[in-house]
Scaffold this active site. Sequence first.
Site, PDB file in Angstrom:
ATOM      1  N   LYS A 186      -2.749   0.944   2.689  1.00 52.65           N
ATOM      2  CA  LYS A 186      -2.345  -0.355   2.146  1.00 52.65           C
ATOM      3  C   LYS A 186      -1.393  -1.071   3.110  1.00 52.65           C
ATOM      4  CE  LYS A 186      -3.079   1.355  -2.537  1.00 52.65           C
ATOM      5  NZ  LYS A 186      -2.461   2.149  -3.615  1.00 52.65           N
ATOM      6  N   LYS A 214     -24.022   5.832 -10.026  1.00 47.35           N
ATOM      7  CA  LYS A 214     -24.576   7.113  -9.536  1.00 47.35           C
ATOM      8  C   LYS A 214     -25.369   7.811 -10.630  1.00 47.35           C
ATOM      9  CE  LYS A 214     -21.827   8.857  -5.729  1.00 47.35           C
ATOM     10  NZ  LYS A 214     -20.415   8.429  -5.796  1.00 47.35           N
ATOM     11  N   GLY A 228      -3.035  -3.261  -6.567  1.00 49.00           N
ATOM     12  CA  GLY A 228      -3.771  -3.573  -7.807  1.00 49.00           C
ATOM     13  C   GLY A 228      -3.663  -5.007  -8.279  1.00 49.00           C
ATOM     14  N   GLU A 288      -8.398  -8.623  -2.329  1.00 46.50           N
ATOM     15  CA  GLU A 288      -7.056  -8.660  -2.924  1.00 46.50           C
ATOM     16  C   GLU A 288      -6.718  -7.371  -3.671  1.00 46.50           C
ATOM     17  OE1 GLU A 288      -4.483 -11.431  -3.124  1.00 46.50           O
ATOM     18  OE2 GLU A 288      -3.641  -9.444  -3.476  1.00 46.50           O
TER      19      GLU A 288
HETATM   20  N1  HSE Z   1      -3.867   6.225  -6.419  1.00 48.71           N
HETATM   21  C1  HSE Z   1      -3.415   4.888  -6.294  1.00 48.71           C
HETATM   22  C2  HSE Z   1      -1.974   4.813  -6.791  1.00 48.71           C
HETATM   23  C3  HSE Z   1      -4.303   3.961  -7.092  1.00 48.71           C
HETATM   24  O1  HSE Z   1      -1.482   5.811  -7.348  1.00 48.71           O
HETATM   25  O2  HSE Z   1      -1.331   3.803  -6.597  1.00 48.71           O
HETATM   26  C4  HSE Z   1      -4.230   2.521  -6.697  1.00 48.71           C
HETATM   27  O3  HSE Z   1      -4.604   2.304  -5.368  1.00 48.71           O
END
Ligand code: HSE
Length: 432
Positions: free
Chosen positions: A205, A45, A134, A129
């Site tokens: 998720k 950006k 993460g 993934e």
């Molecule tokens: N905000 C998210 C967490 C970051 O605290 O897990 C990872 O998706």
Amino acid sequence: MRAISIGLLGLGTVGSGVVKIVESHQDKLMHQVGCPVIIRKVSVKDLQKERQVKIDSHLLTDNPNEVLEDPEIDVVIEVMGGIEETKSYLLKALRNRKHVVTANKDLMAVHGPELLKEAAANECDLFYEASVAGGIPILRSLVDGLASDRITKMMGIVNGTTNFILTKMSKNGSEYESALKQAQDLGFAEADPTADVSGMDSARKMAILSTLGFSMTIDLDDVQIRGITEISKDDLSYSQKLGYTMKLIGLAARDGEKVEVSVQPALLPESHPLASVNDEYNAVYVYGEAVGETMFYGPGAGSLPTATAVVSDLVGVLKNMRLGVNGRSAVVPQYPKALKGPEDIFAKFFVRLHVKDEVGVLASITSMFSEYGVSFDKILQLPLQPREASEIVLVTHRASMDNFDQIVERLNDYEMVKEIKSIYRVEGEEVI
Ligand code: HSE
């Protein structure tokens, strides 16, 4: 084989990690995919912004089309975040026959099916993934590692911020606000932490996890969501007294054809494997009919852990390119959506009440629960100041959600119940 060129959309925390891993693991990448991997263009950006990684300024552009339309770019890595605009970029990349790797859970939870369809129509891979937990390779584990099994239950601690807050509140006695501030300073909270603490981030998720785990399209709207903002220190201390640990749990359970997907603060017995997942760590507990209990643990956020998942997806795309099989590995859901109703959901419940300190109150509450066939596993009763009220903490045996909702309605109308202070589900005690 010619060098493979990649283009990045975004160069924030995860994007910087991707650049670092692609550069520092070049030997390993070469060995696995048989050619050099080159970063050709990075769309950002703000061209002037200081970056967390050293990068040739000629690679930077503030025009995403320089990535999306460059015929030399084979793979687009999306690490910019956002939903609608980002979706239009990814559709464009796919229509231009570029494979896509994304870390974007917000986007995949809402538009995943549409993007995957577009990818398949263009013989492109679309891998994501990094969107869940993460650095933990959980999507791959569900789709490939457990491909032969029938998954019946998943419980996930899939948000690091809320796990950090609950850990600090219960183990160090921290206040909610200061624990949240610490999570923000450490960089794993979302820009607007409402998505974390409201349970929305976990819900996104869980929609992705349950779609893959149950082979059924689960939309974000199908996920029942409750966050951590109402949890009090008293709730935490009573849970501990009763031998439980409070966690924000994403729950996905299947009985026969029907599934339930929800996110809520839940009490787990201290001996449950998820109870020892602390601080910002994530874990996904998966129960398969054949394999039994498994658990996947690791960092759910952060630059290098998340970038590891992104670059591993990139390796997957490049291996498919060598084999000429891109666009063929998308999982097509096997089952039509079938959601459980409250009469199909069974759980144990923790209930904390303030009641009048009078003869017969506990007996009367017990008898009302028993009208619905619900008995108690644990009961605590303590005096409150002033003495005309007392606190009752109950843990029920398993009851249907339907029956339990009716009990709560009755408790709300009971003249001797001054206040229902809190209700939580107790999970992880049932024999599967
Ligand atoms: N905000 C998210 C967490 C970051 O605290 O897990 C990872 O998706």
